[in-house]
Design a protein around this motif. Structure first.
Motif, mmCIF file in Angstrom:
data_model
loop_
_atom_site.group_PDB
_atom_site.id
_atom_site.type_symbol
_atom_site.label_atom_id
_atom_site.label_comp_id
_atom_site.label_asym_id
_atom_site.label_seq_id
_atom_site.Cartn_x
_atom_site.Cartn_y
_atom_site.Cartn_z
ATOM 1 N N ASN A 1 2.824 -3.540 12.044
ATOM 2 C CA ASN A 1 3.188 -2.250 11.448
ATOM 3 C C ASN A 1 2.486 -1.086 12.140
ATOM 4 O OD1 ASN A 1 0.817 -3.466 10.034
ATOM 5 N ND2 ASN A 1 0.710 -1.435 9.080
ATOM 6 N N THR A 2 1.404 -1.356 12.878
ATOM 7 C CA THR A 2 0.656 -0.271 13.513
ATOM 8 C C THR A 2 -0.178 -0.797 14.673
ATOM 9 O OG1 THR A 2 -1.017 1.459 13.164
ATOM 10 C CG2 THR A 2 -1.261 -0.557 11.888
ATOM 11 N N ALA B 1 2.753 -0.625 -0.782
ATOM 12 C CA ALA B 1 2.066 -0.224 0.450
ATOM 13 C C ALA B 1 2.628 -0.976 1.654
ATOM 14 C CB ALA B 1 0.573 -0.487 0.322
ATOM 15 N N ILE B 2 2.878 -2.268 1.493
ATOM 16 C CA ILE B 2 3.442 -3.061 2.587
ATOM 17 C C ILE B 2 4.850 -2.579 2.924
ATOM 18 C CG2 ILE B 2 4.223 -5.356 3.259
ATOM 19 C CD1 ILE B 2 1.927 -6.502 1.604
ATOM 20 N N THR B 3 5.639 -2.327 1.907
ATOM 21 C CA THR B 3 7.005 -1.827 2.132
ATOM 22 C C THR B 3 6.993 -0.514 2.903
ATOM 23 O OG1 THR B 3 7.818 -2.886 0.106
ATOM 24 C CG2 THR B 3 9.132 -1.073 1.006
ATOM 25 N N ALA B 4 6.106 0.399 2.485
ATOM 26 C CA ALA B 4 6.009 1.695 3.159
ATOM 27 C C ALA B 4 5.509 1.545 4.591
ATOM 28 C CB ALA B 4 5.091 2.618 2.367
ATOM 29 N N ALA B 5 4.548 0.651 4.794
ATOM 30 C CA ALA B 5 3.960 0.469 6.120
ATOM 31 C C ALA B 5 4.966 -0.089 7.118
ATOM 32 C CB ALA B 5 2.745 -0.447 6.038
ATOM 33 N N PHE B 6 5.940 -0.862 6.633
ATOM 34 C CA PHE B 6 6.879 -1.510 7.551
ATOM 35 C C PHE B 6 8.199 -0.776 7.690
ATOM 36 C CE2 PHE B 6 3.920 -4.887 7.831
ATOM 37 C CZ PHE B 6 4.223 -5.522 9.039
ATOM 38 N N LYS B 7 8.227 0.485 7.296
ATOM 39 C CA LYS B 7 9.413 1.286 7.556
ATOM 40 C C LYS B 7 9.549 1.585 9.044
ATOM 41 C CE LYS B 7 9.832 3.564 3.051
ATOM 42 N NZ LYS B 7 9.773 4.860 2.312
ATOM 43 N N ASP B 8 8.440 1.478 9.771
ATOM 44 C CA ASP B 8 8.469 1.782 11.204
ATOM 45 C C ASP B 8 7.635 0.753 11.961
ATOM 46 O OD1 ASP B 8 9.178 3.183 13.494
ATOM 47 O OD2 ASP B 8 7.422 4.489 13.406
ATOM 48 N N TRP B 9 7.935 -0.530 11.740
ATOM 49 C CA TRP B 9 7.199 -1.590 12.440
ATOM 50 C C TRP B 9 7.567 -1.584 13.920
ATOM 51 C CZ3 TRP B 9 10.039 -5.282 14.945
ATOM 52 C CH2 TRP B 9 11.371 -5.439 14.554
ATOM 53 N N GLN B 10 6.825 -2.338 14.716
ATOM 54 C CA GLN B 10 7.027 -2.298 16.159
ATOM 55 C C GLN B 10 6.724 -3.654 16.806
ATOM 56 O OE1 GLN B 10 3.074 -0.150 17.735
ATOM 57 N NE2 GLN B 10 3.886 0.699 15.811
ATOM 58 N N PHE B 11 7.364 -3.912 17.938
ATOM 59 C CA PHE B 11 7.004 -5.050 18.774
ATOM 60 C C PHE B 11 5.805 -4.644 19.629
ATOM 61 C CE2 PHE B 11 11.617 -6.051 18.243
ATOM 62 C CZ PHE B 11 11.459 -7.300 17.661
ATOM 63 N N PHE B 12 5.005 -5.626 20.023
ATOM 64 C CA PHE B 12 3.856 -5.307 20.869
ATOM 65 C C PHE B 12 3.371 -6.578 21.564
ATOM 66 C CE2 PHE B 12 1.637 -7.309 17.492
ATOM 67 C CZ PHE B 12 0.380 -7.666 17.960
#
Length: 270
Positions: free
Chosen positions: A168-169, A184-195
């Protein structure tokens, strides 16, 4: 952005929880070829540049293009969480605590030179409340969220599987102001990313698999050092960092059109 690297055994194969029975060495891949630009396929290097550039087999699979091709029947396997942090107990710089206060409380407790010197000092909500001279209940403590996971995306027709990592960050944690951990988890993963690293398992020895780490948009010629041929193997092969990054950039750009990733990750978080 800084992309942390996760340790993964380079010799892992799909028989360790992955769909090895689906990726058959003898499978045919007709109809699964990934087209590339005609200008690239037909480009012929001149005498001066023949050692600097190279052409691509028009039937070759281009890794990043294949991963983002919606026409391919990609499936997600073994989506899992590697590390998970969801807590309100981690310290924050004093500035974060003070900014969470209601404006009326800020007016009653304005910043003093003493408080300004503490702006970047990490502390608990209780420590910040003591410093300001207020009750801790007046401060809003955020949730600190950091989830790291991995998944395998594979295509039976291409005999190709790719292990990716997601989060997520890129920071130590992401601060989210919600009432409970689930929100909090739902909000954090609105913009998840590959890395991070990428591992490739390719079992088709009848069609070339190629990765391109960069291409000059002003010319169709491809520098030799920008191309990587990934040979057929029964084991995962770790992609070079520059090629992994190029593929991740392509995935991130097209992620909104690839809903199977979002669906698998959000389902795993529940």
């Amino acid at each position: 952005m800084d992309l942390p690297t996760l340790p993964t055994n380079r010799s892992d194969s799909l028989d360790n929880g992955d769909p090895s029975s689906i990726l058959n060495d003898n499978a045919q891949t007709s109809g699964a070829n990934i087209p590339i630009s005609d200008s690239i396929a037909s480009e012929q290097p001149n005498a001066e540049s023949e050692n600097m550039t190279q052409t691509i087999d028009p039937n070759a699979i281009i890794l990043a293009e294949a991963l983002t091709d919606k026409a391919i029947s990609w499936q997600i396997h073994n989506c899992k969480i590697i590390k998970k942090t969801v807590t309100q107990d981690l310290p924050l710089p004093f500035l974060y605590h003070y900014d969470s206060l209601d404006d009326t409380i800020k007016q009653a407790h304005p910043l003093t030179p003493e408080l300004l010197t503490q702006f970047n000092t990490p502390m608990s909500a209780q420590g910040a409340a003591n410093l300001i001279g207020i009750n801790q209940e007046l401060l809003t403590s955020p949730w600190h969220v950091k989830v790291i996971g991995s998944l395998v995306v594979f295509s039976e027709s291409l005999q190709l599987a790719v292990r990716l990592h997601w989060t997520n960050t890129g920071k130590e944690t992401q601060q989210v102001y919600t009432k409970d951990a689930a929100d909090a988890i739902t909000a954090a993963f609105k913009d998840w990313q590959f890395f991070g690293r990428m591992d490739v398992l390719y079992k088709n020895n009848k069609q070339a698999l190629i990765s391109i780490d960069e291409q000059n948009p002003s010319t169709p010629a491809l520098p030799t050092e920008s191309l990587l041929t990934i040979g057929a193997s029964n084991d995962y092969q770790q992609l070079l960092a520059t090629h992994a990054l190029a593929a991740i950039v392509k995935l991130e750009a097209d992620k909104a059109d690839l809903p199977w990733f979002d669906t698998a990750i959000l389902a795993r978080l529940k």
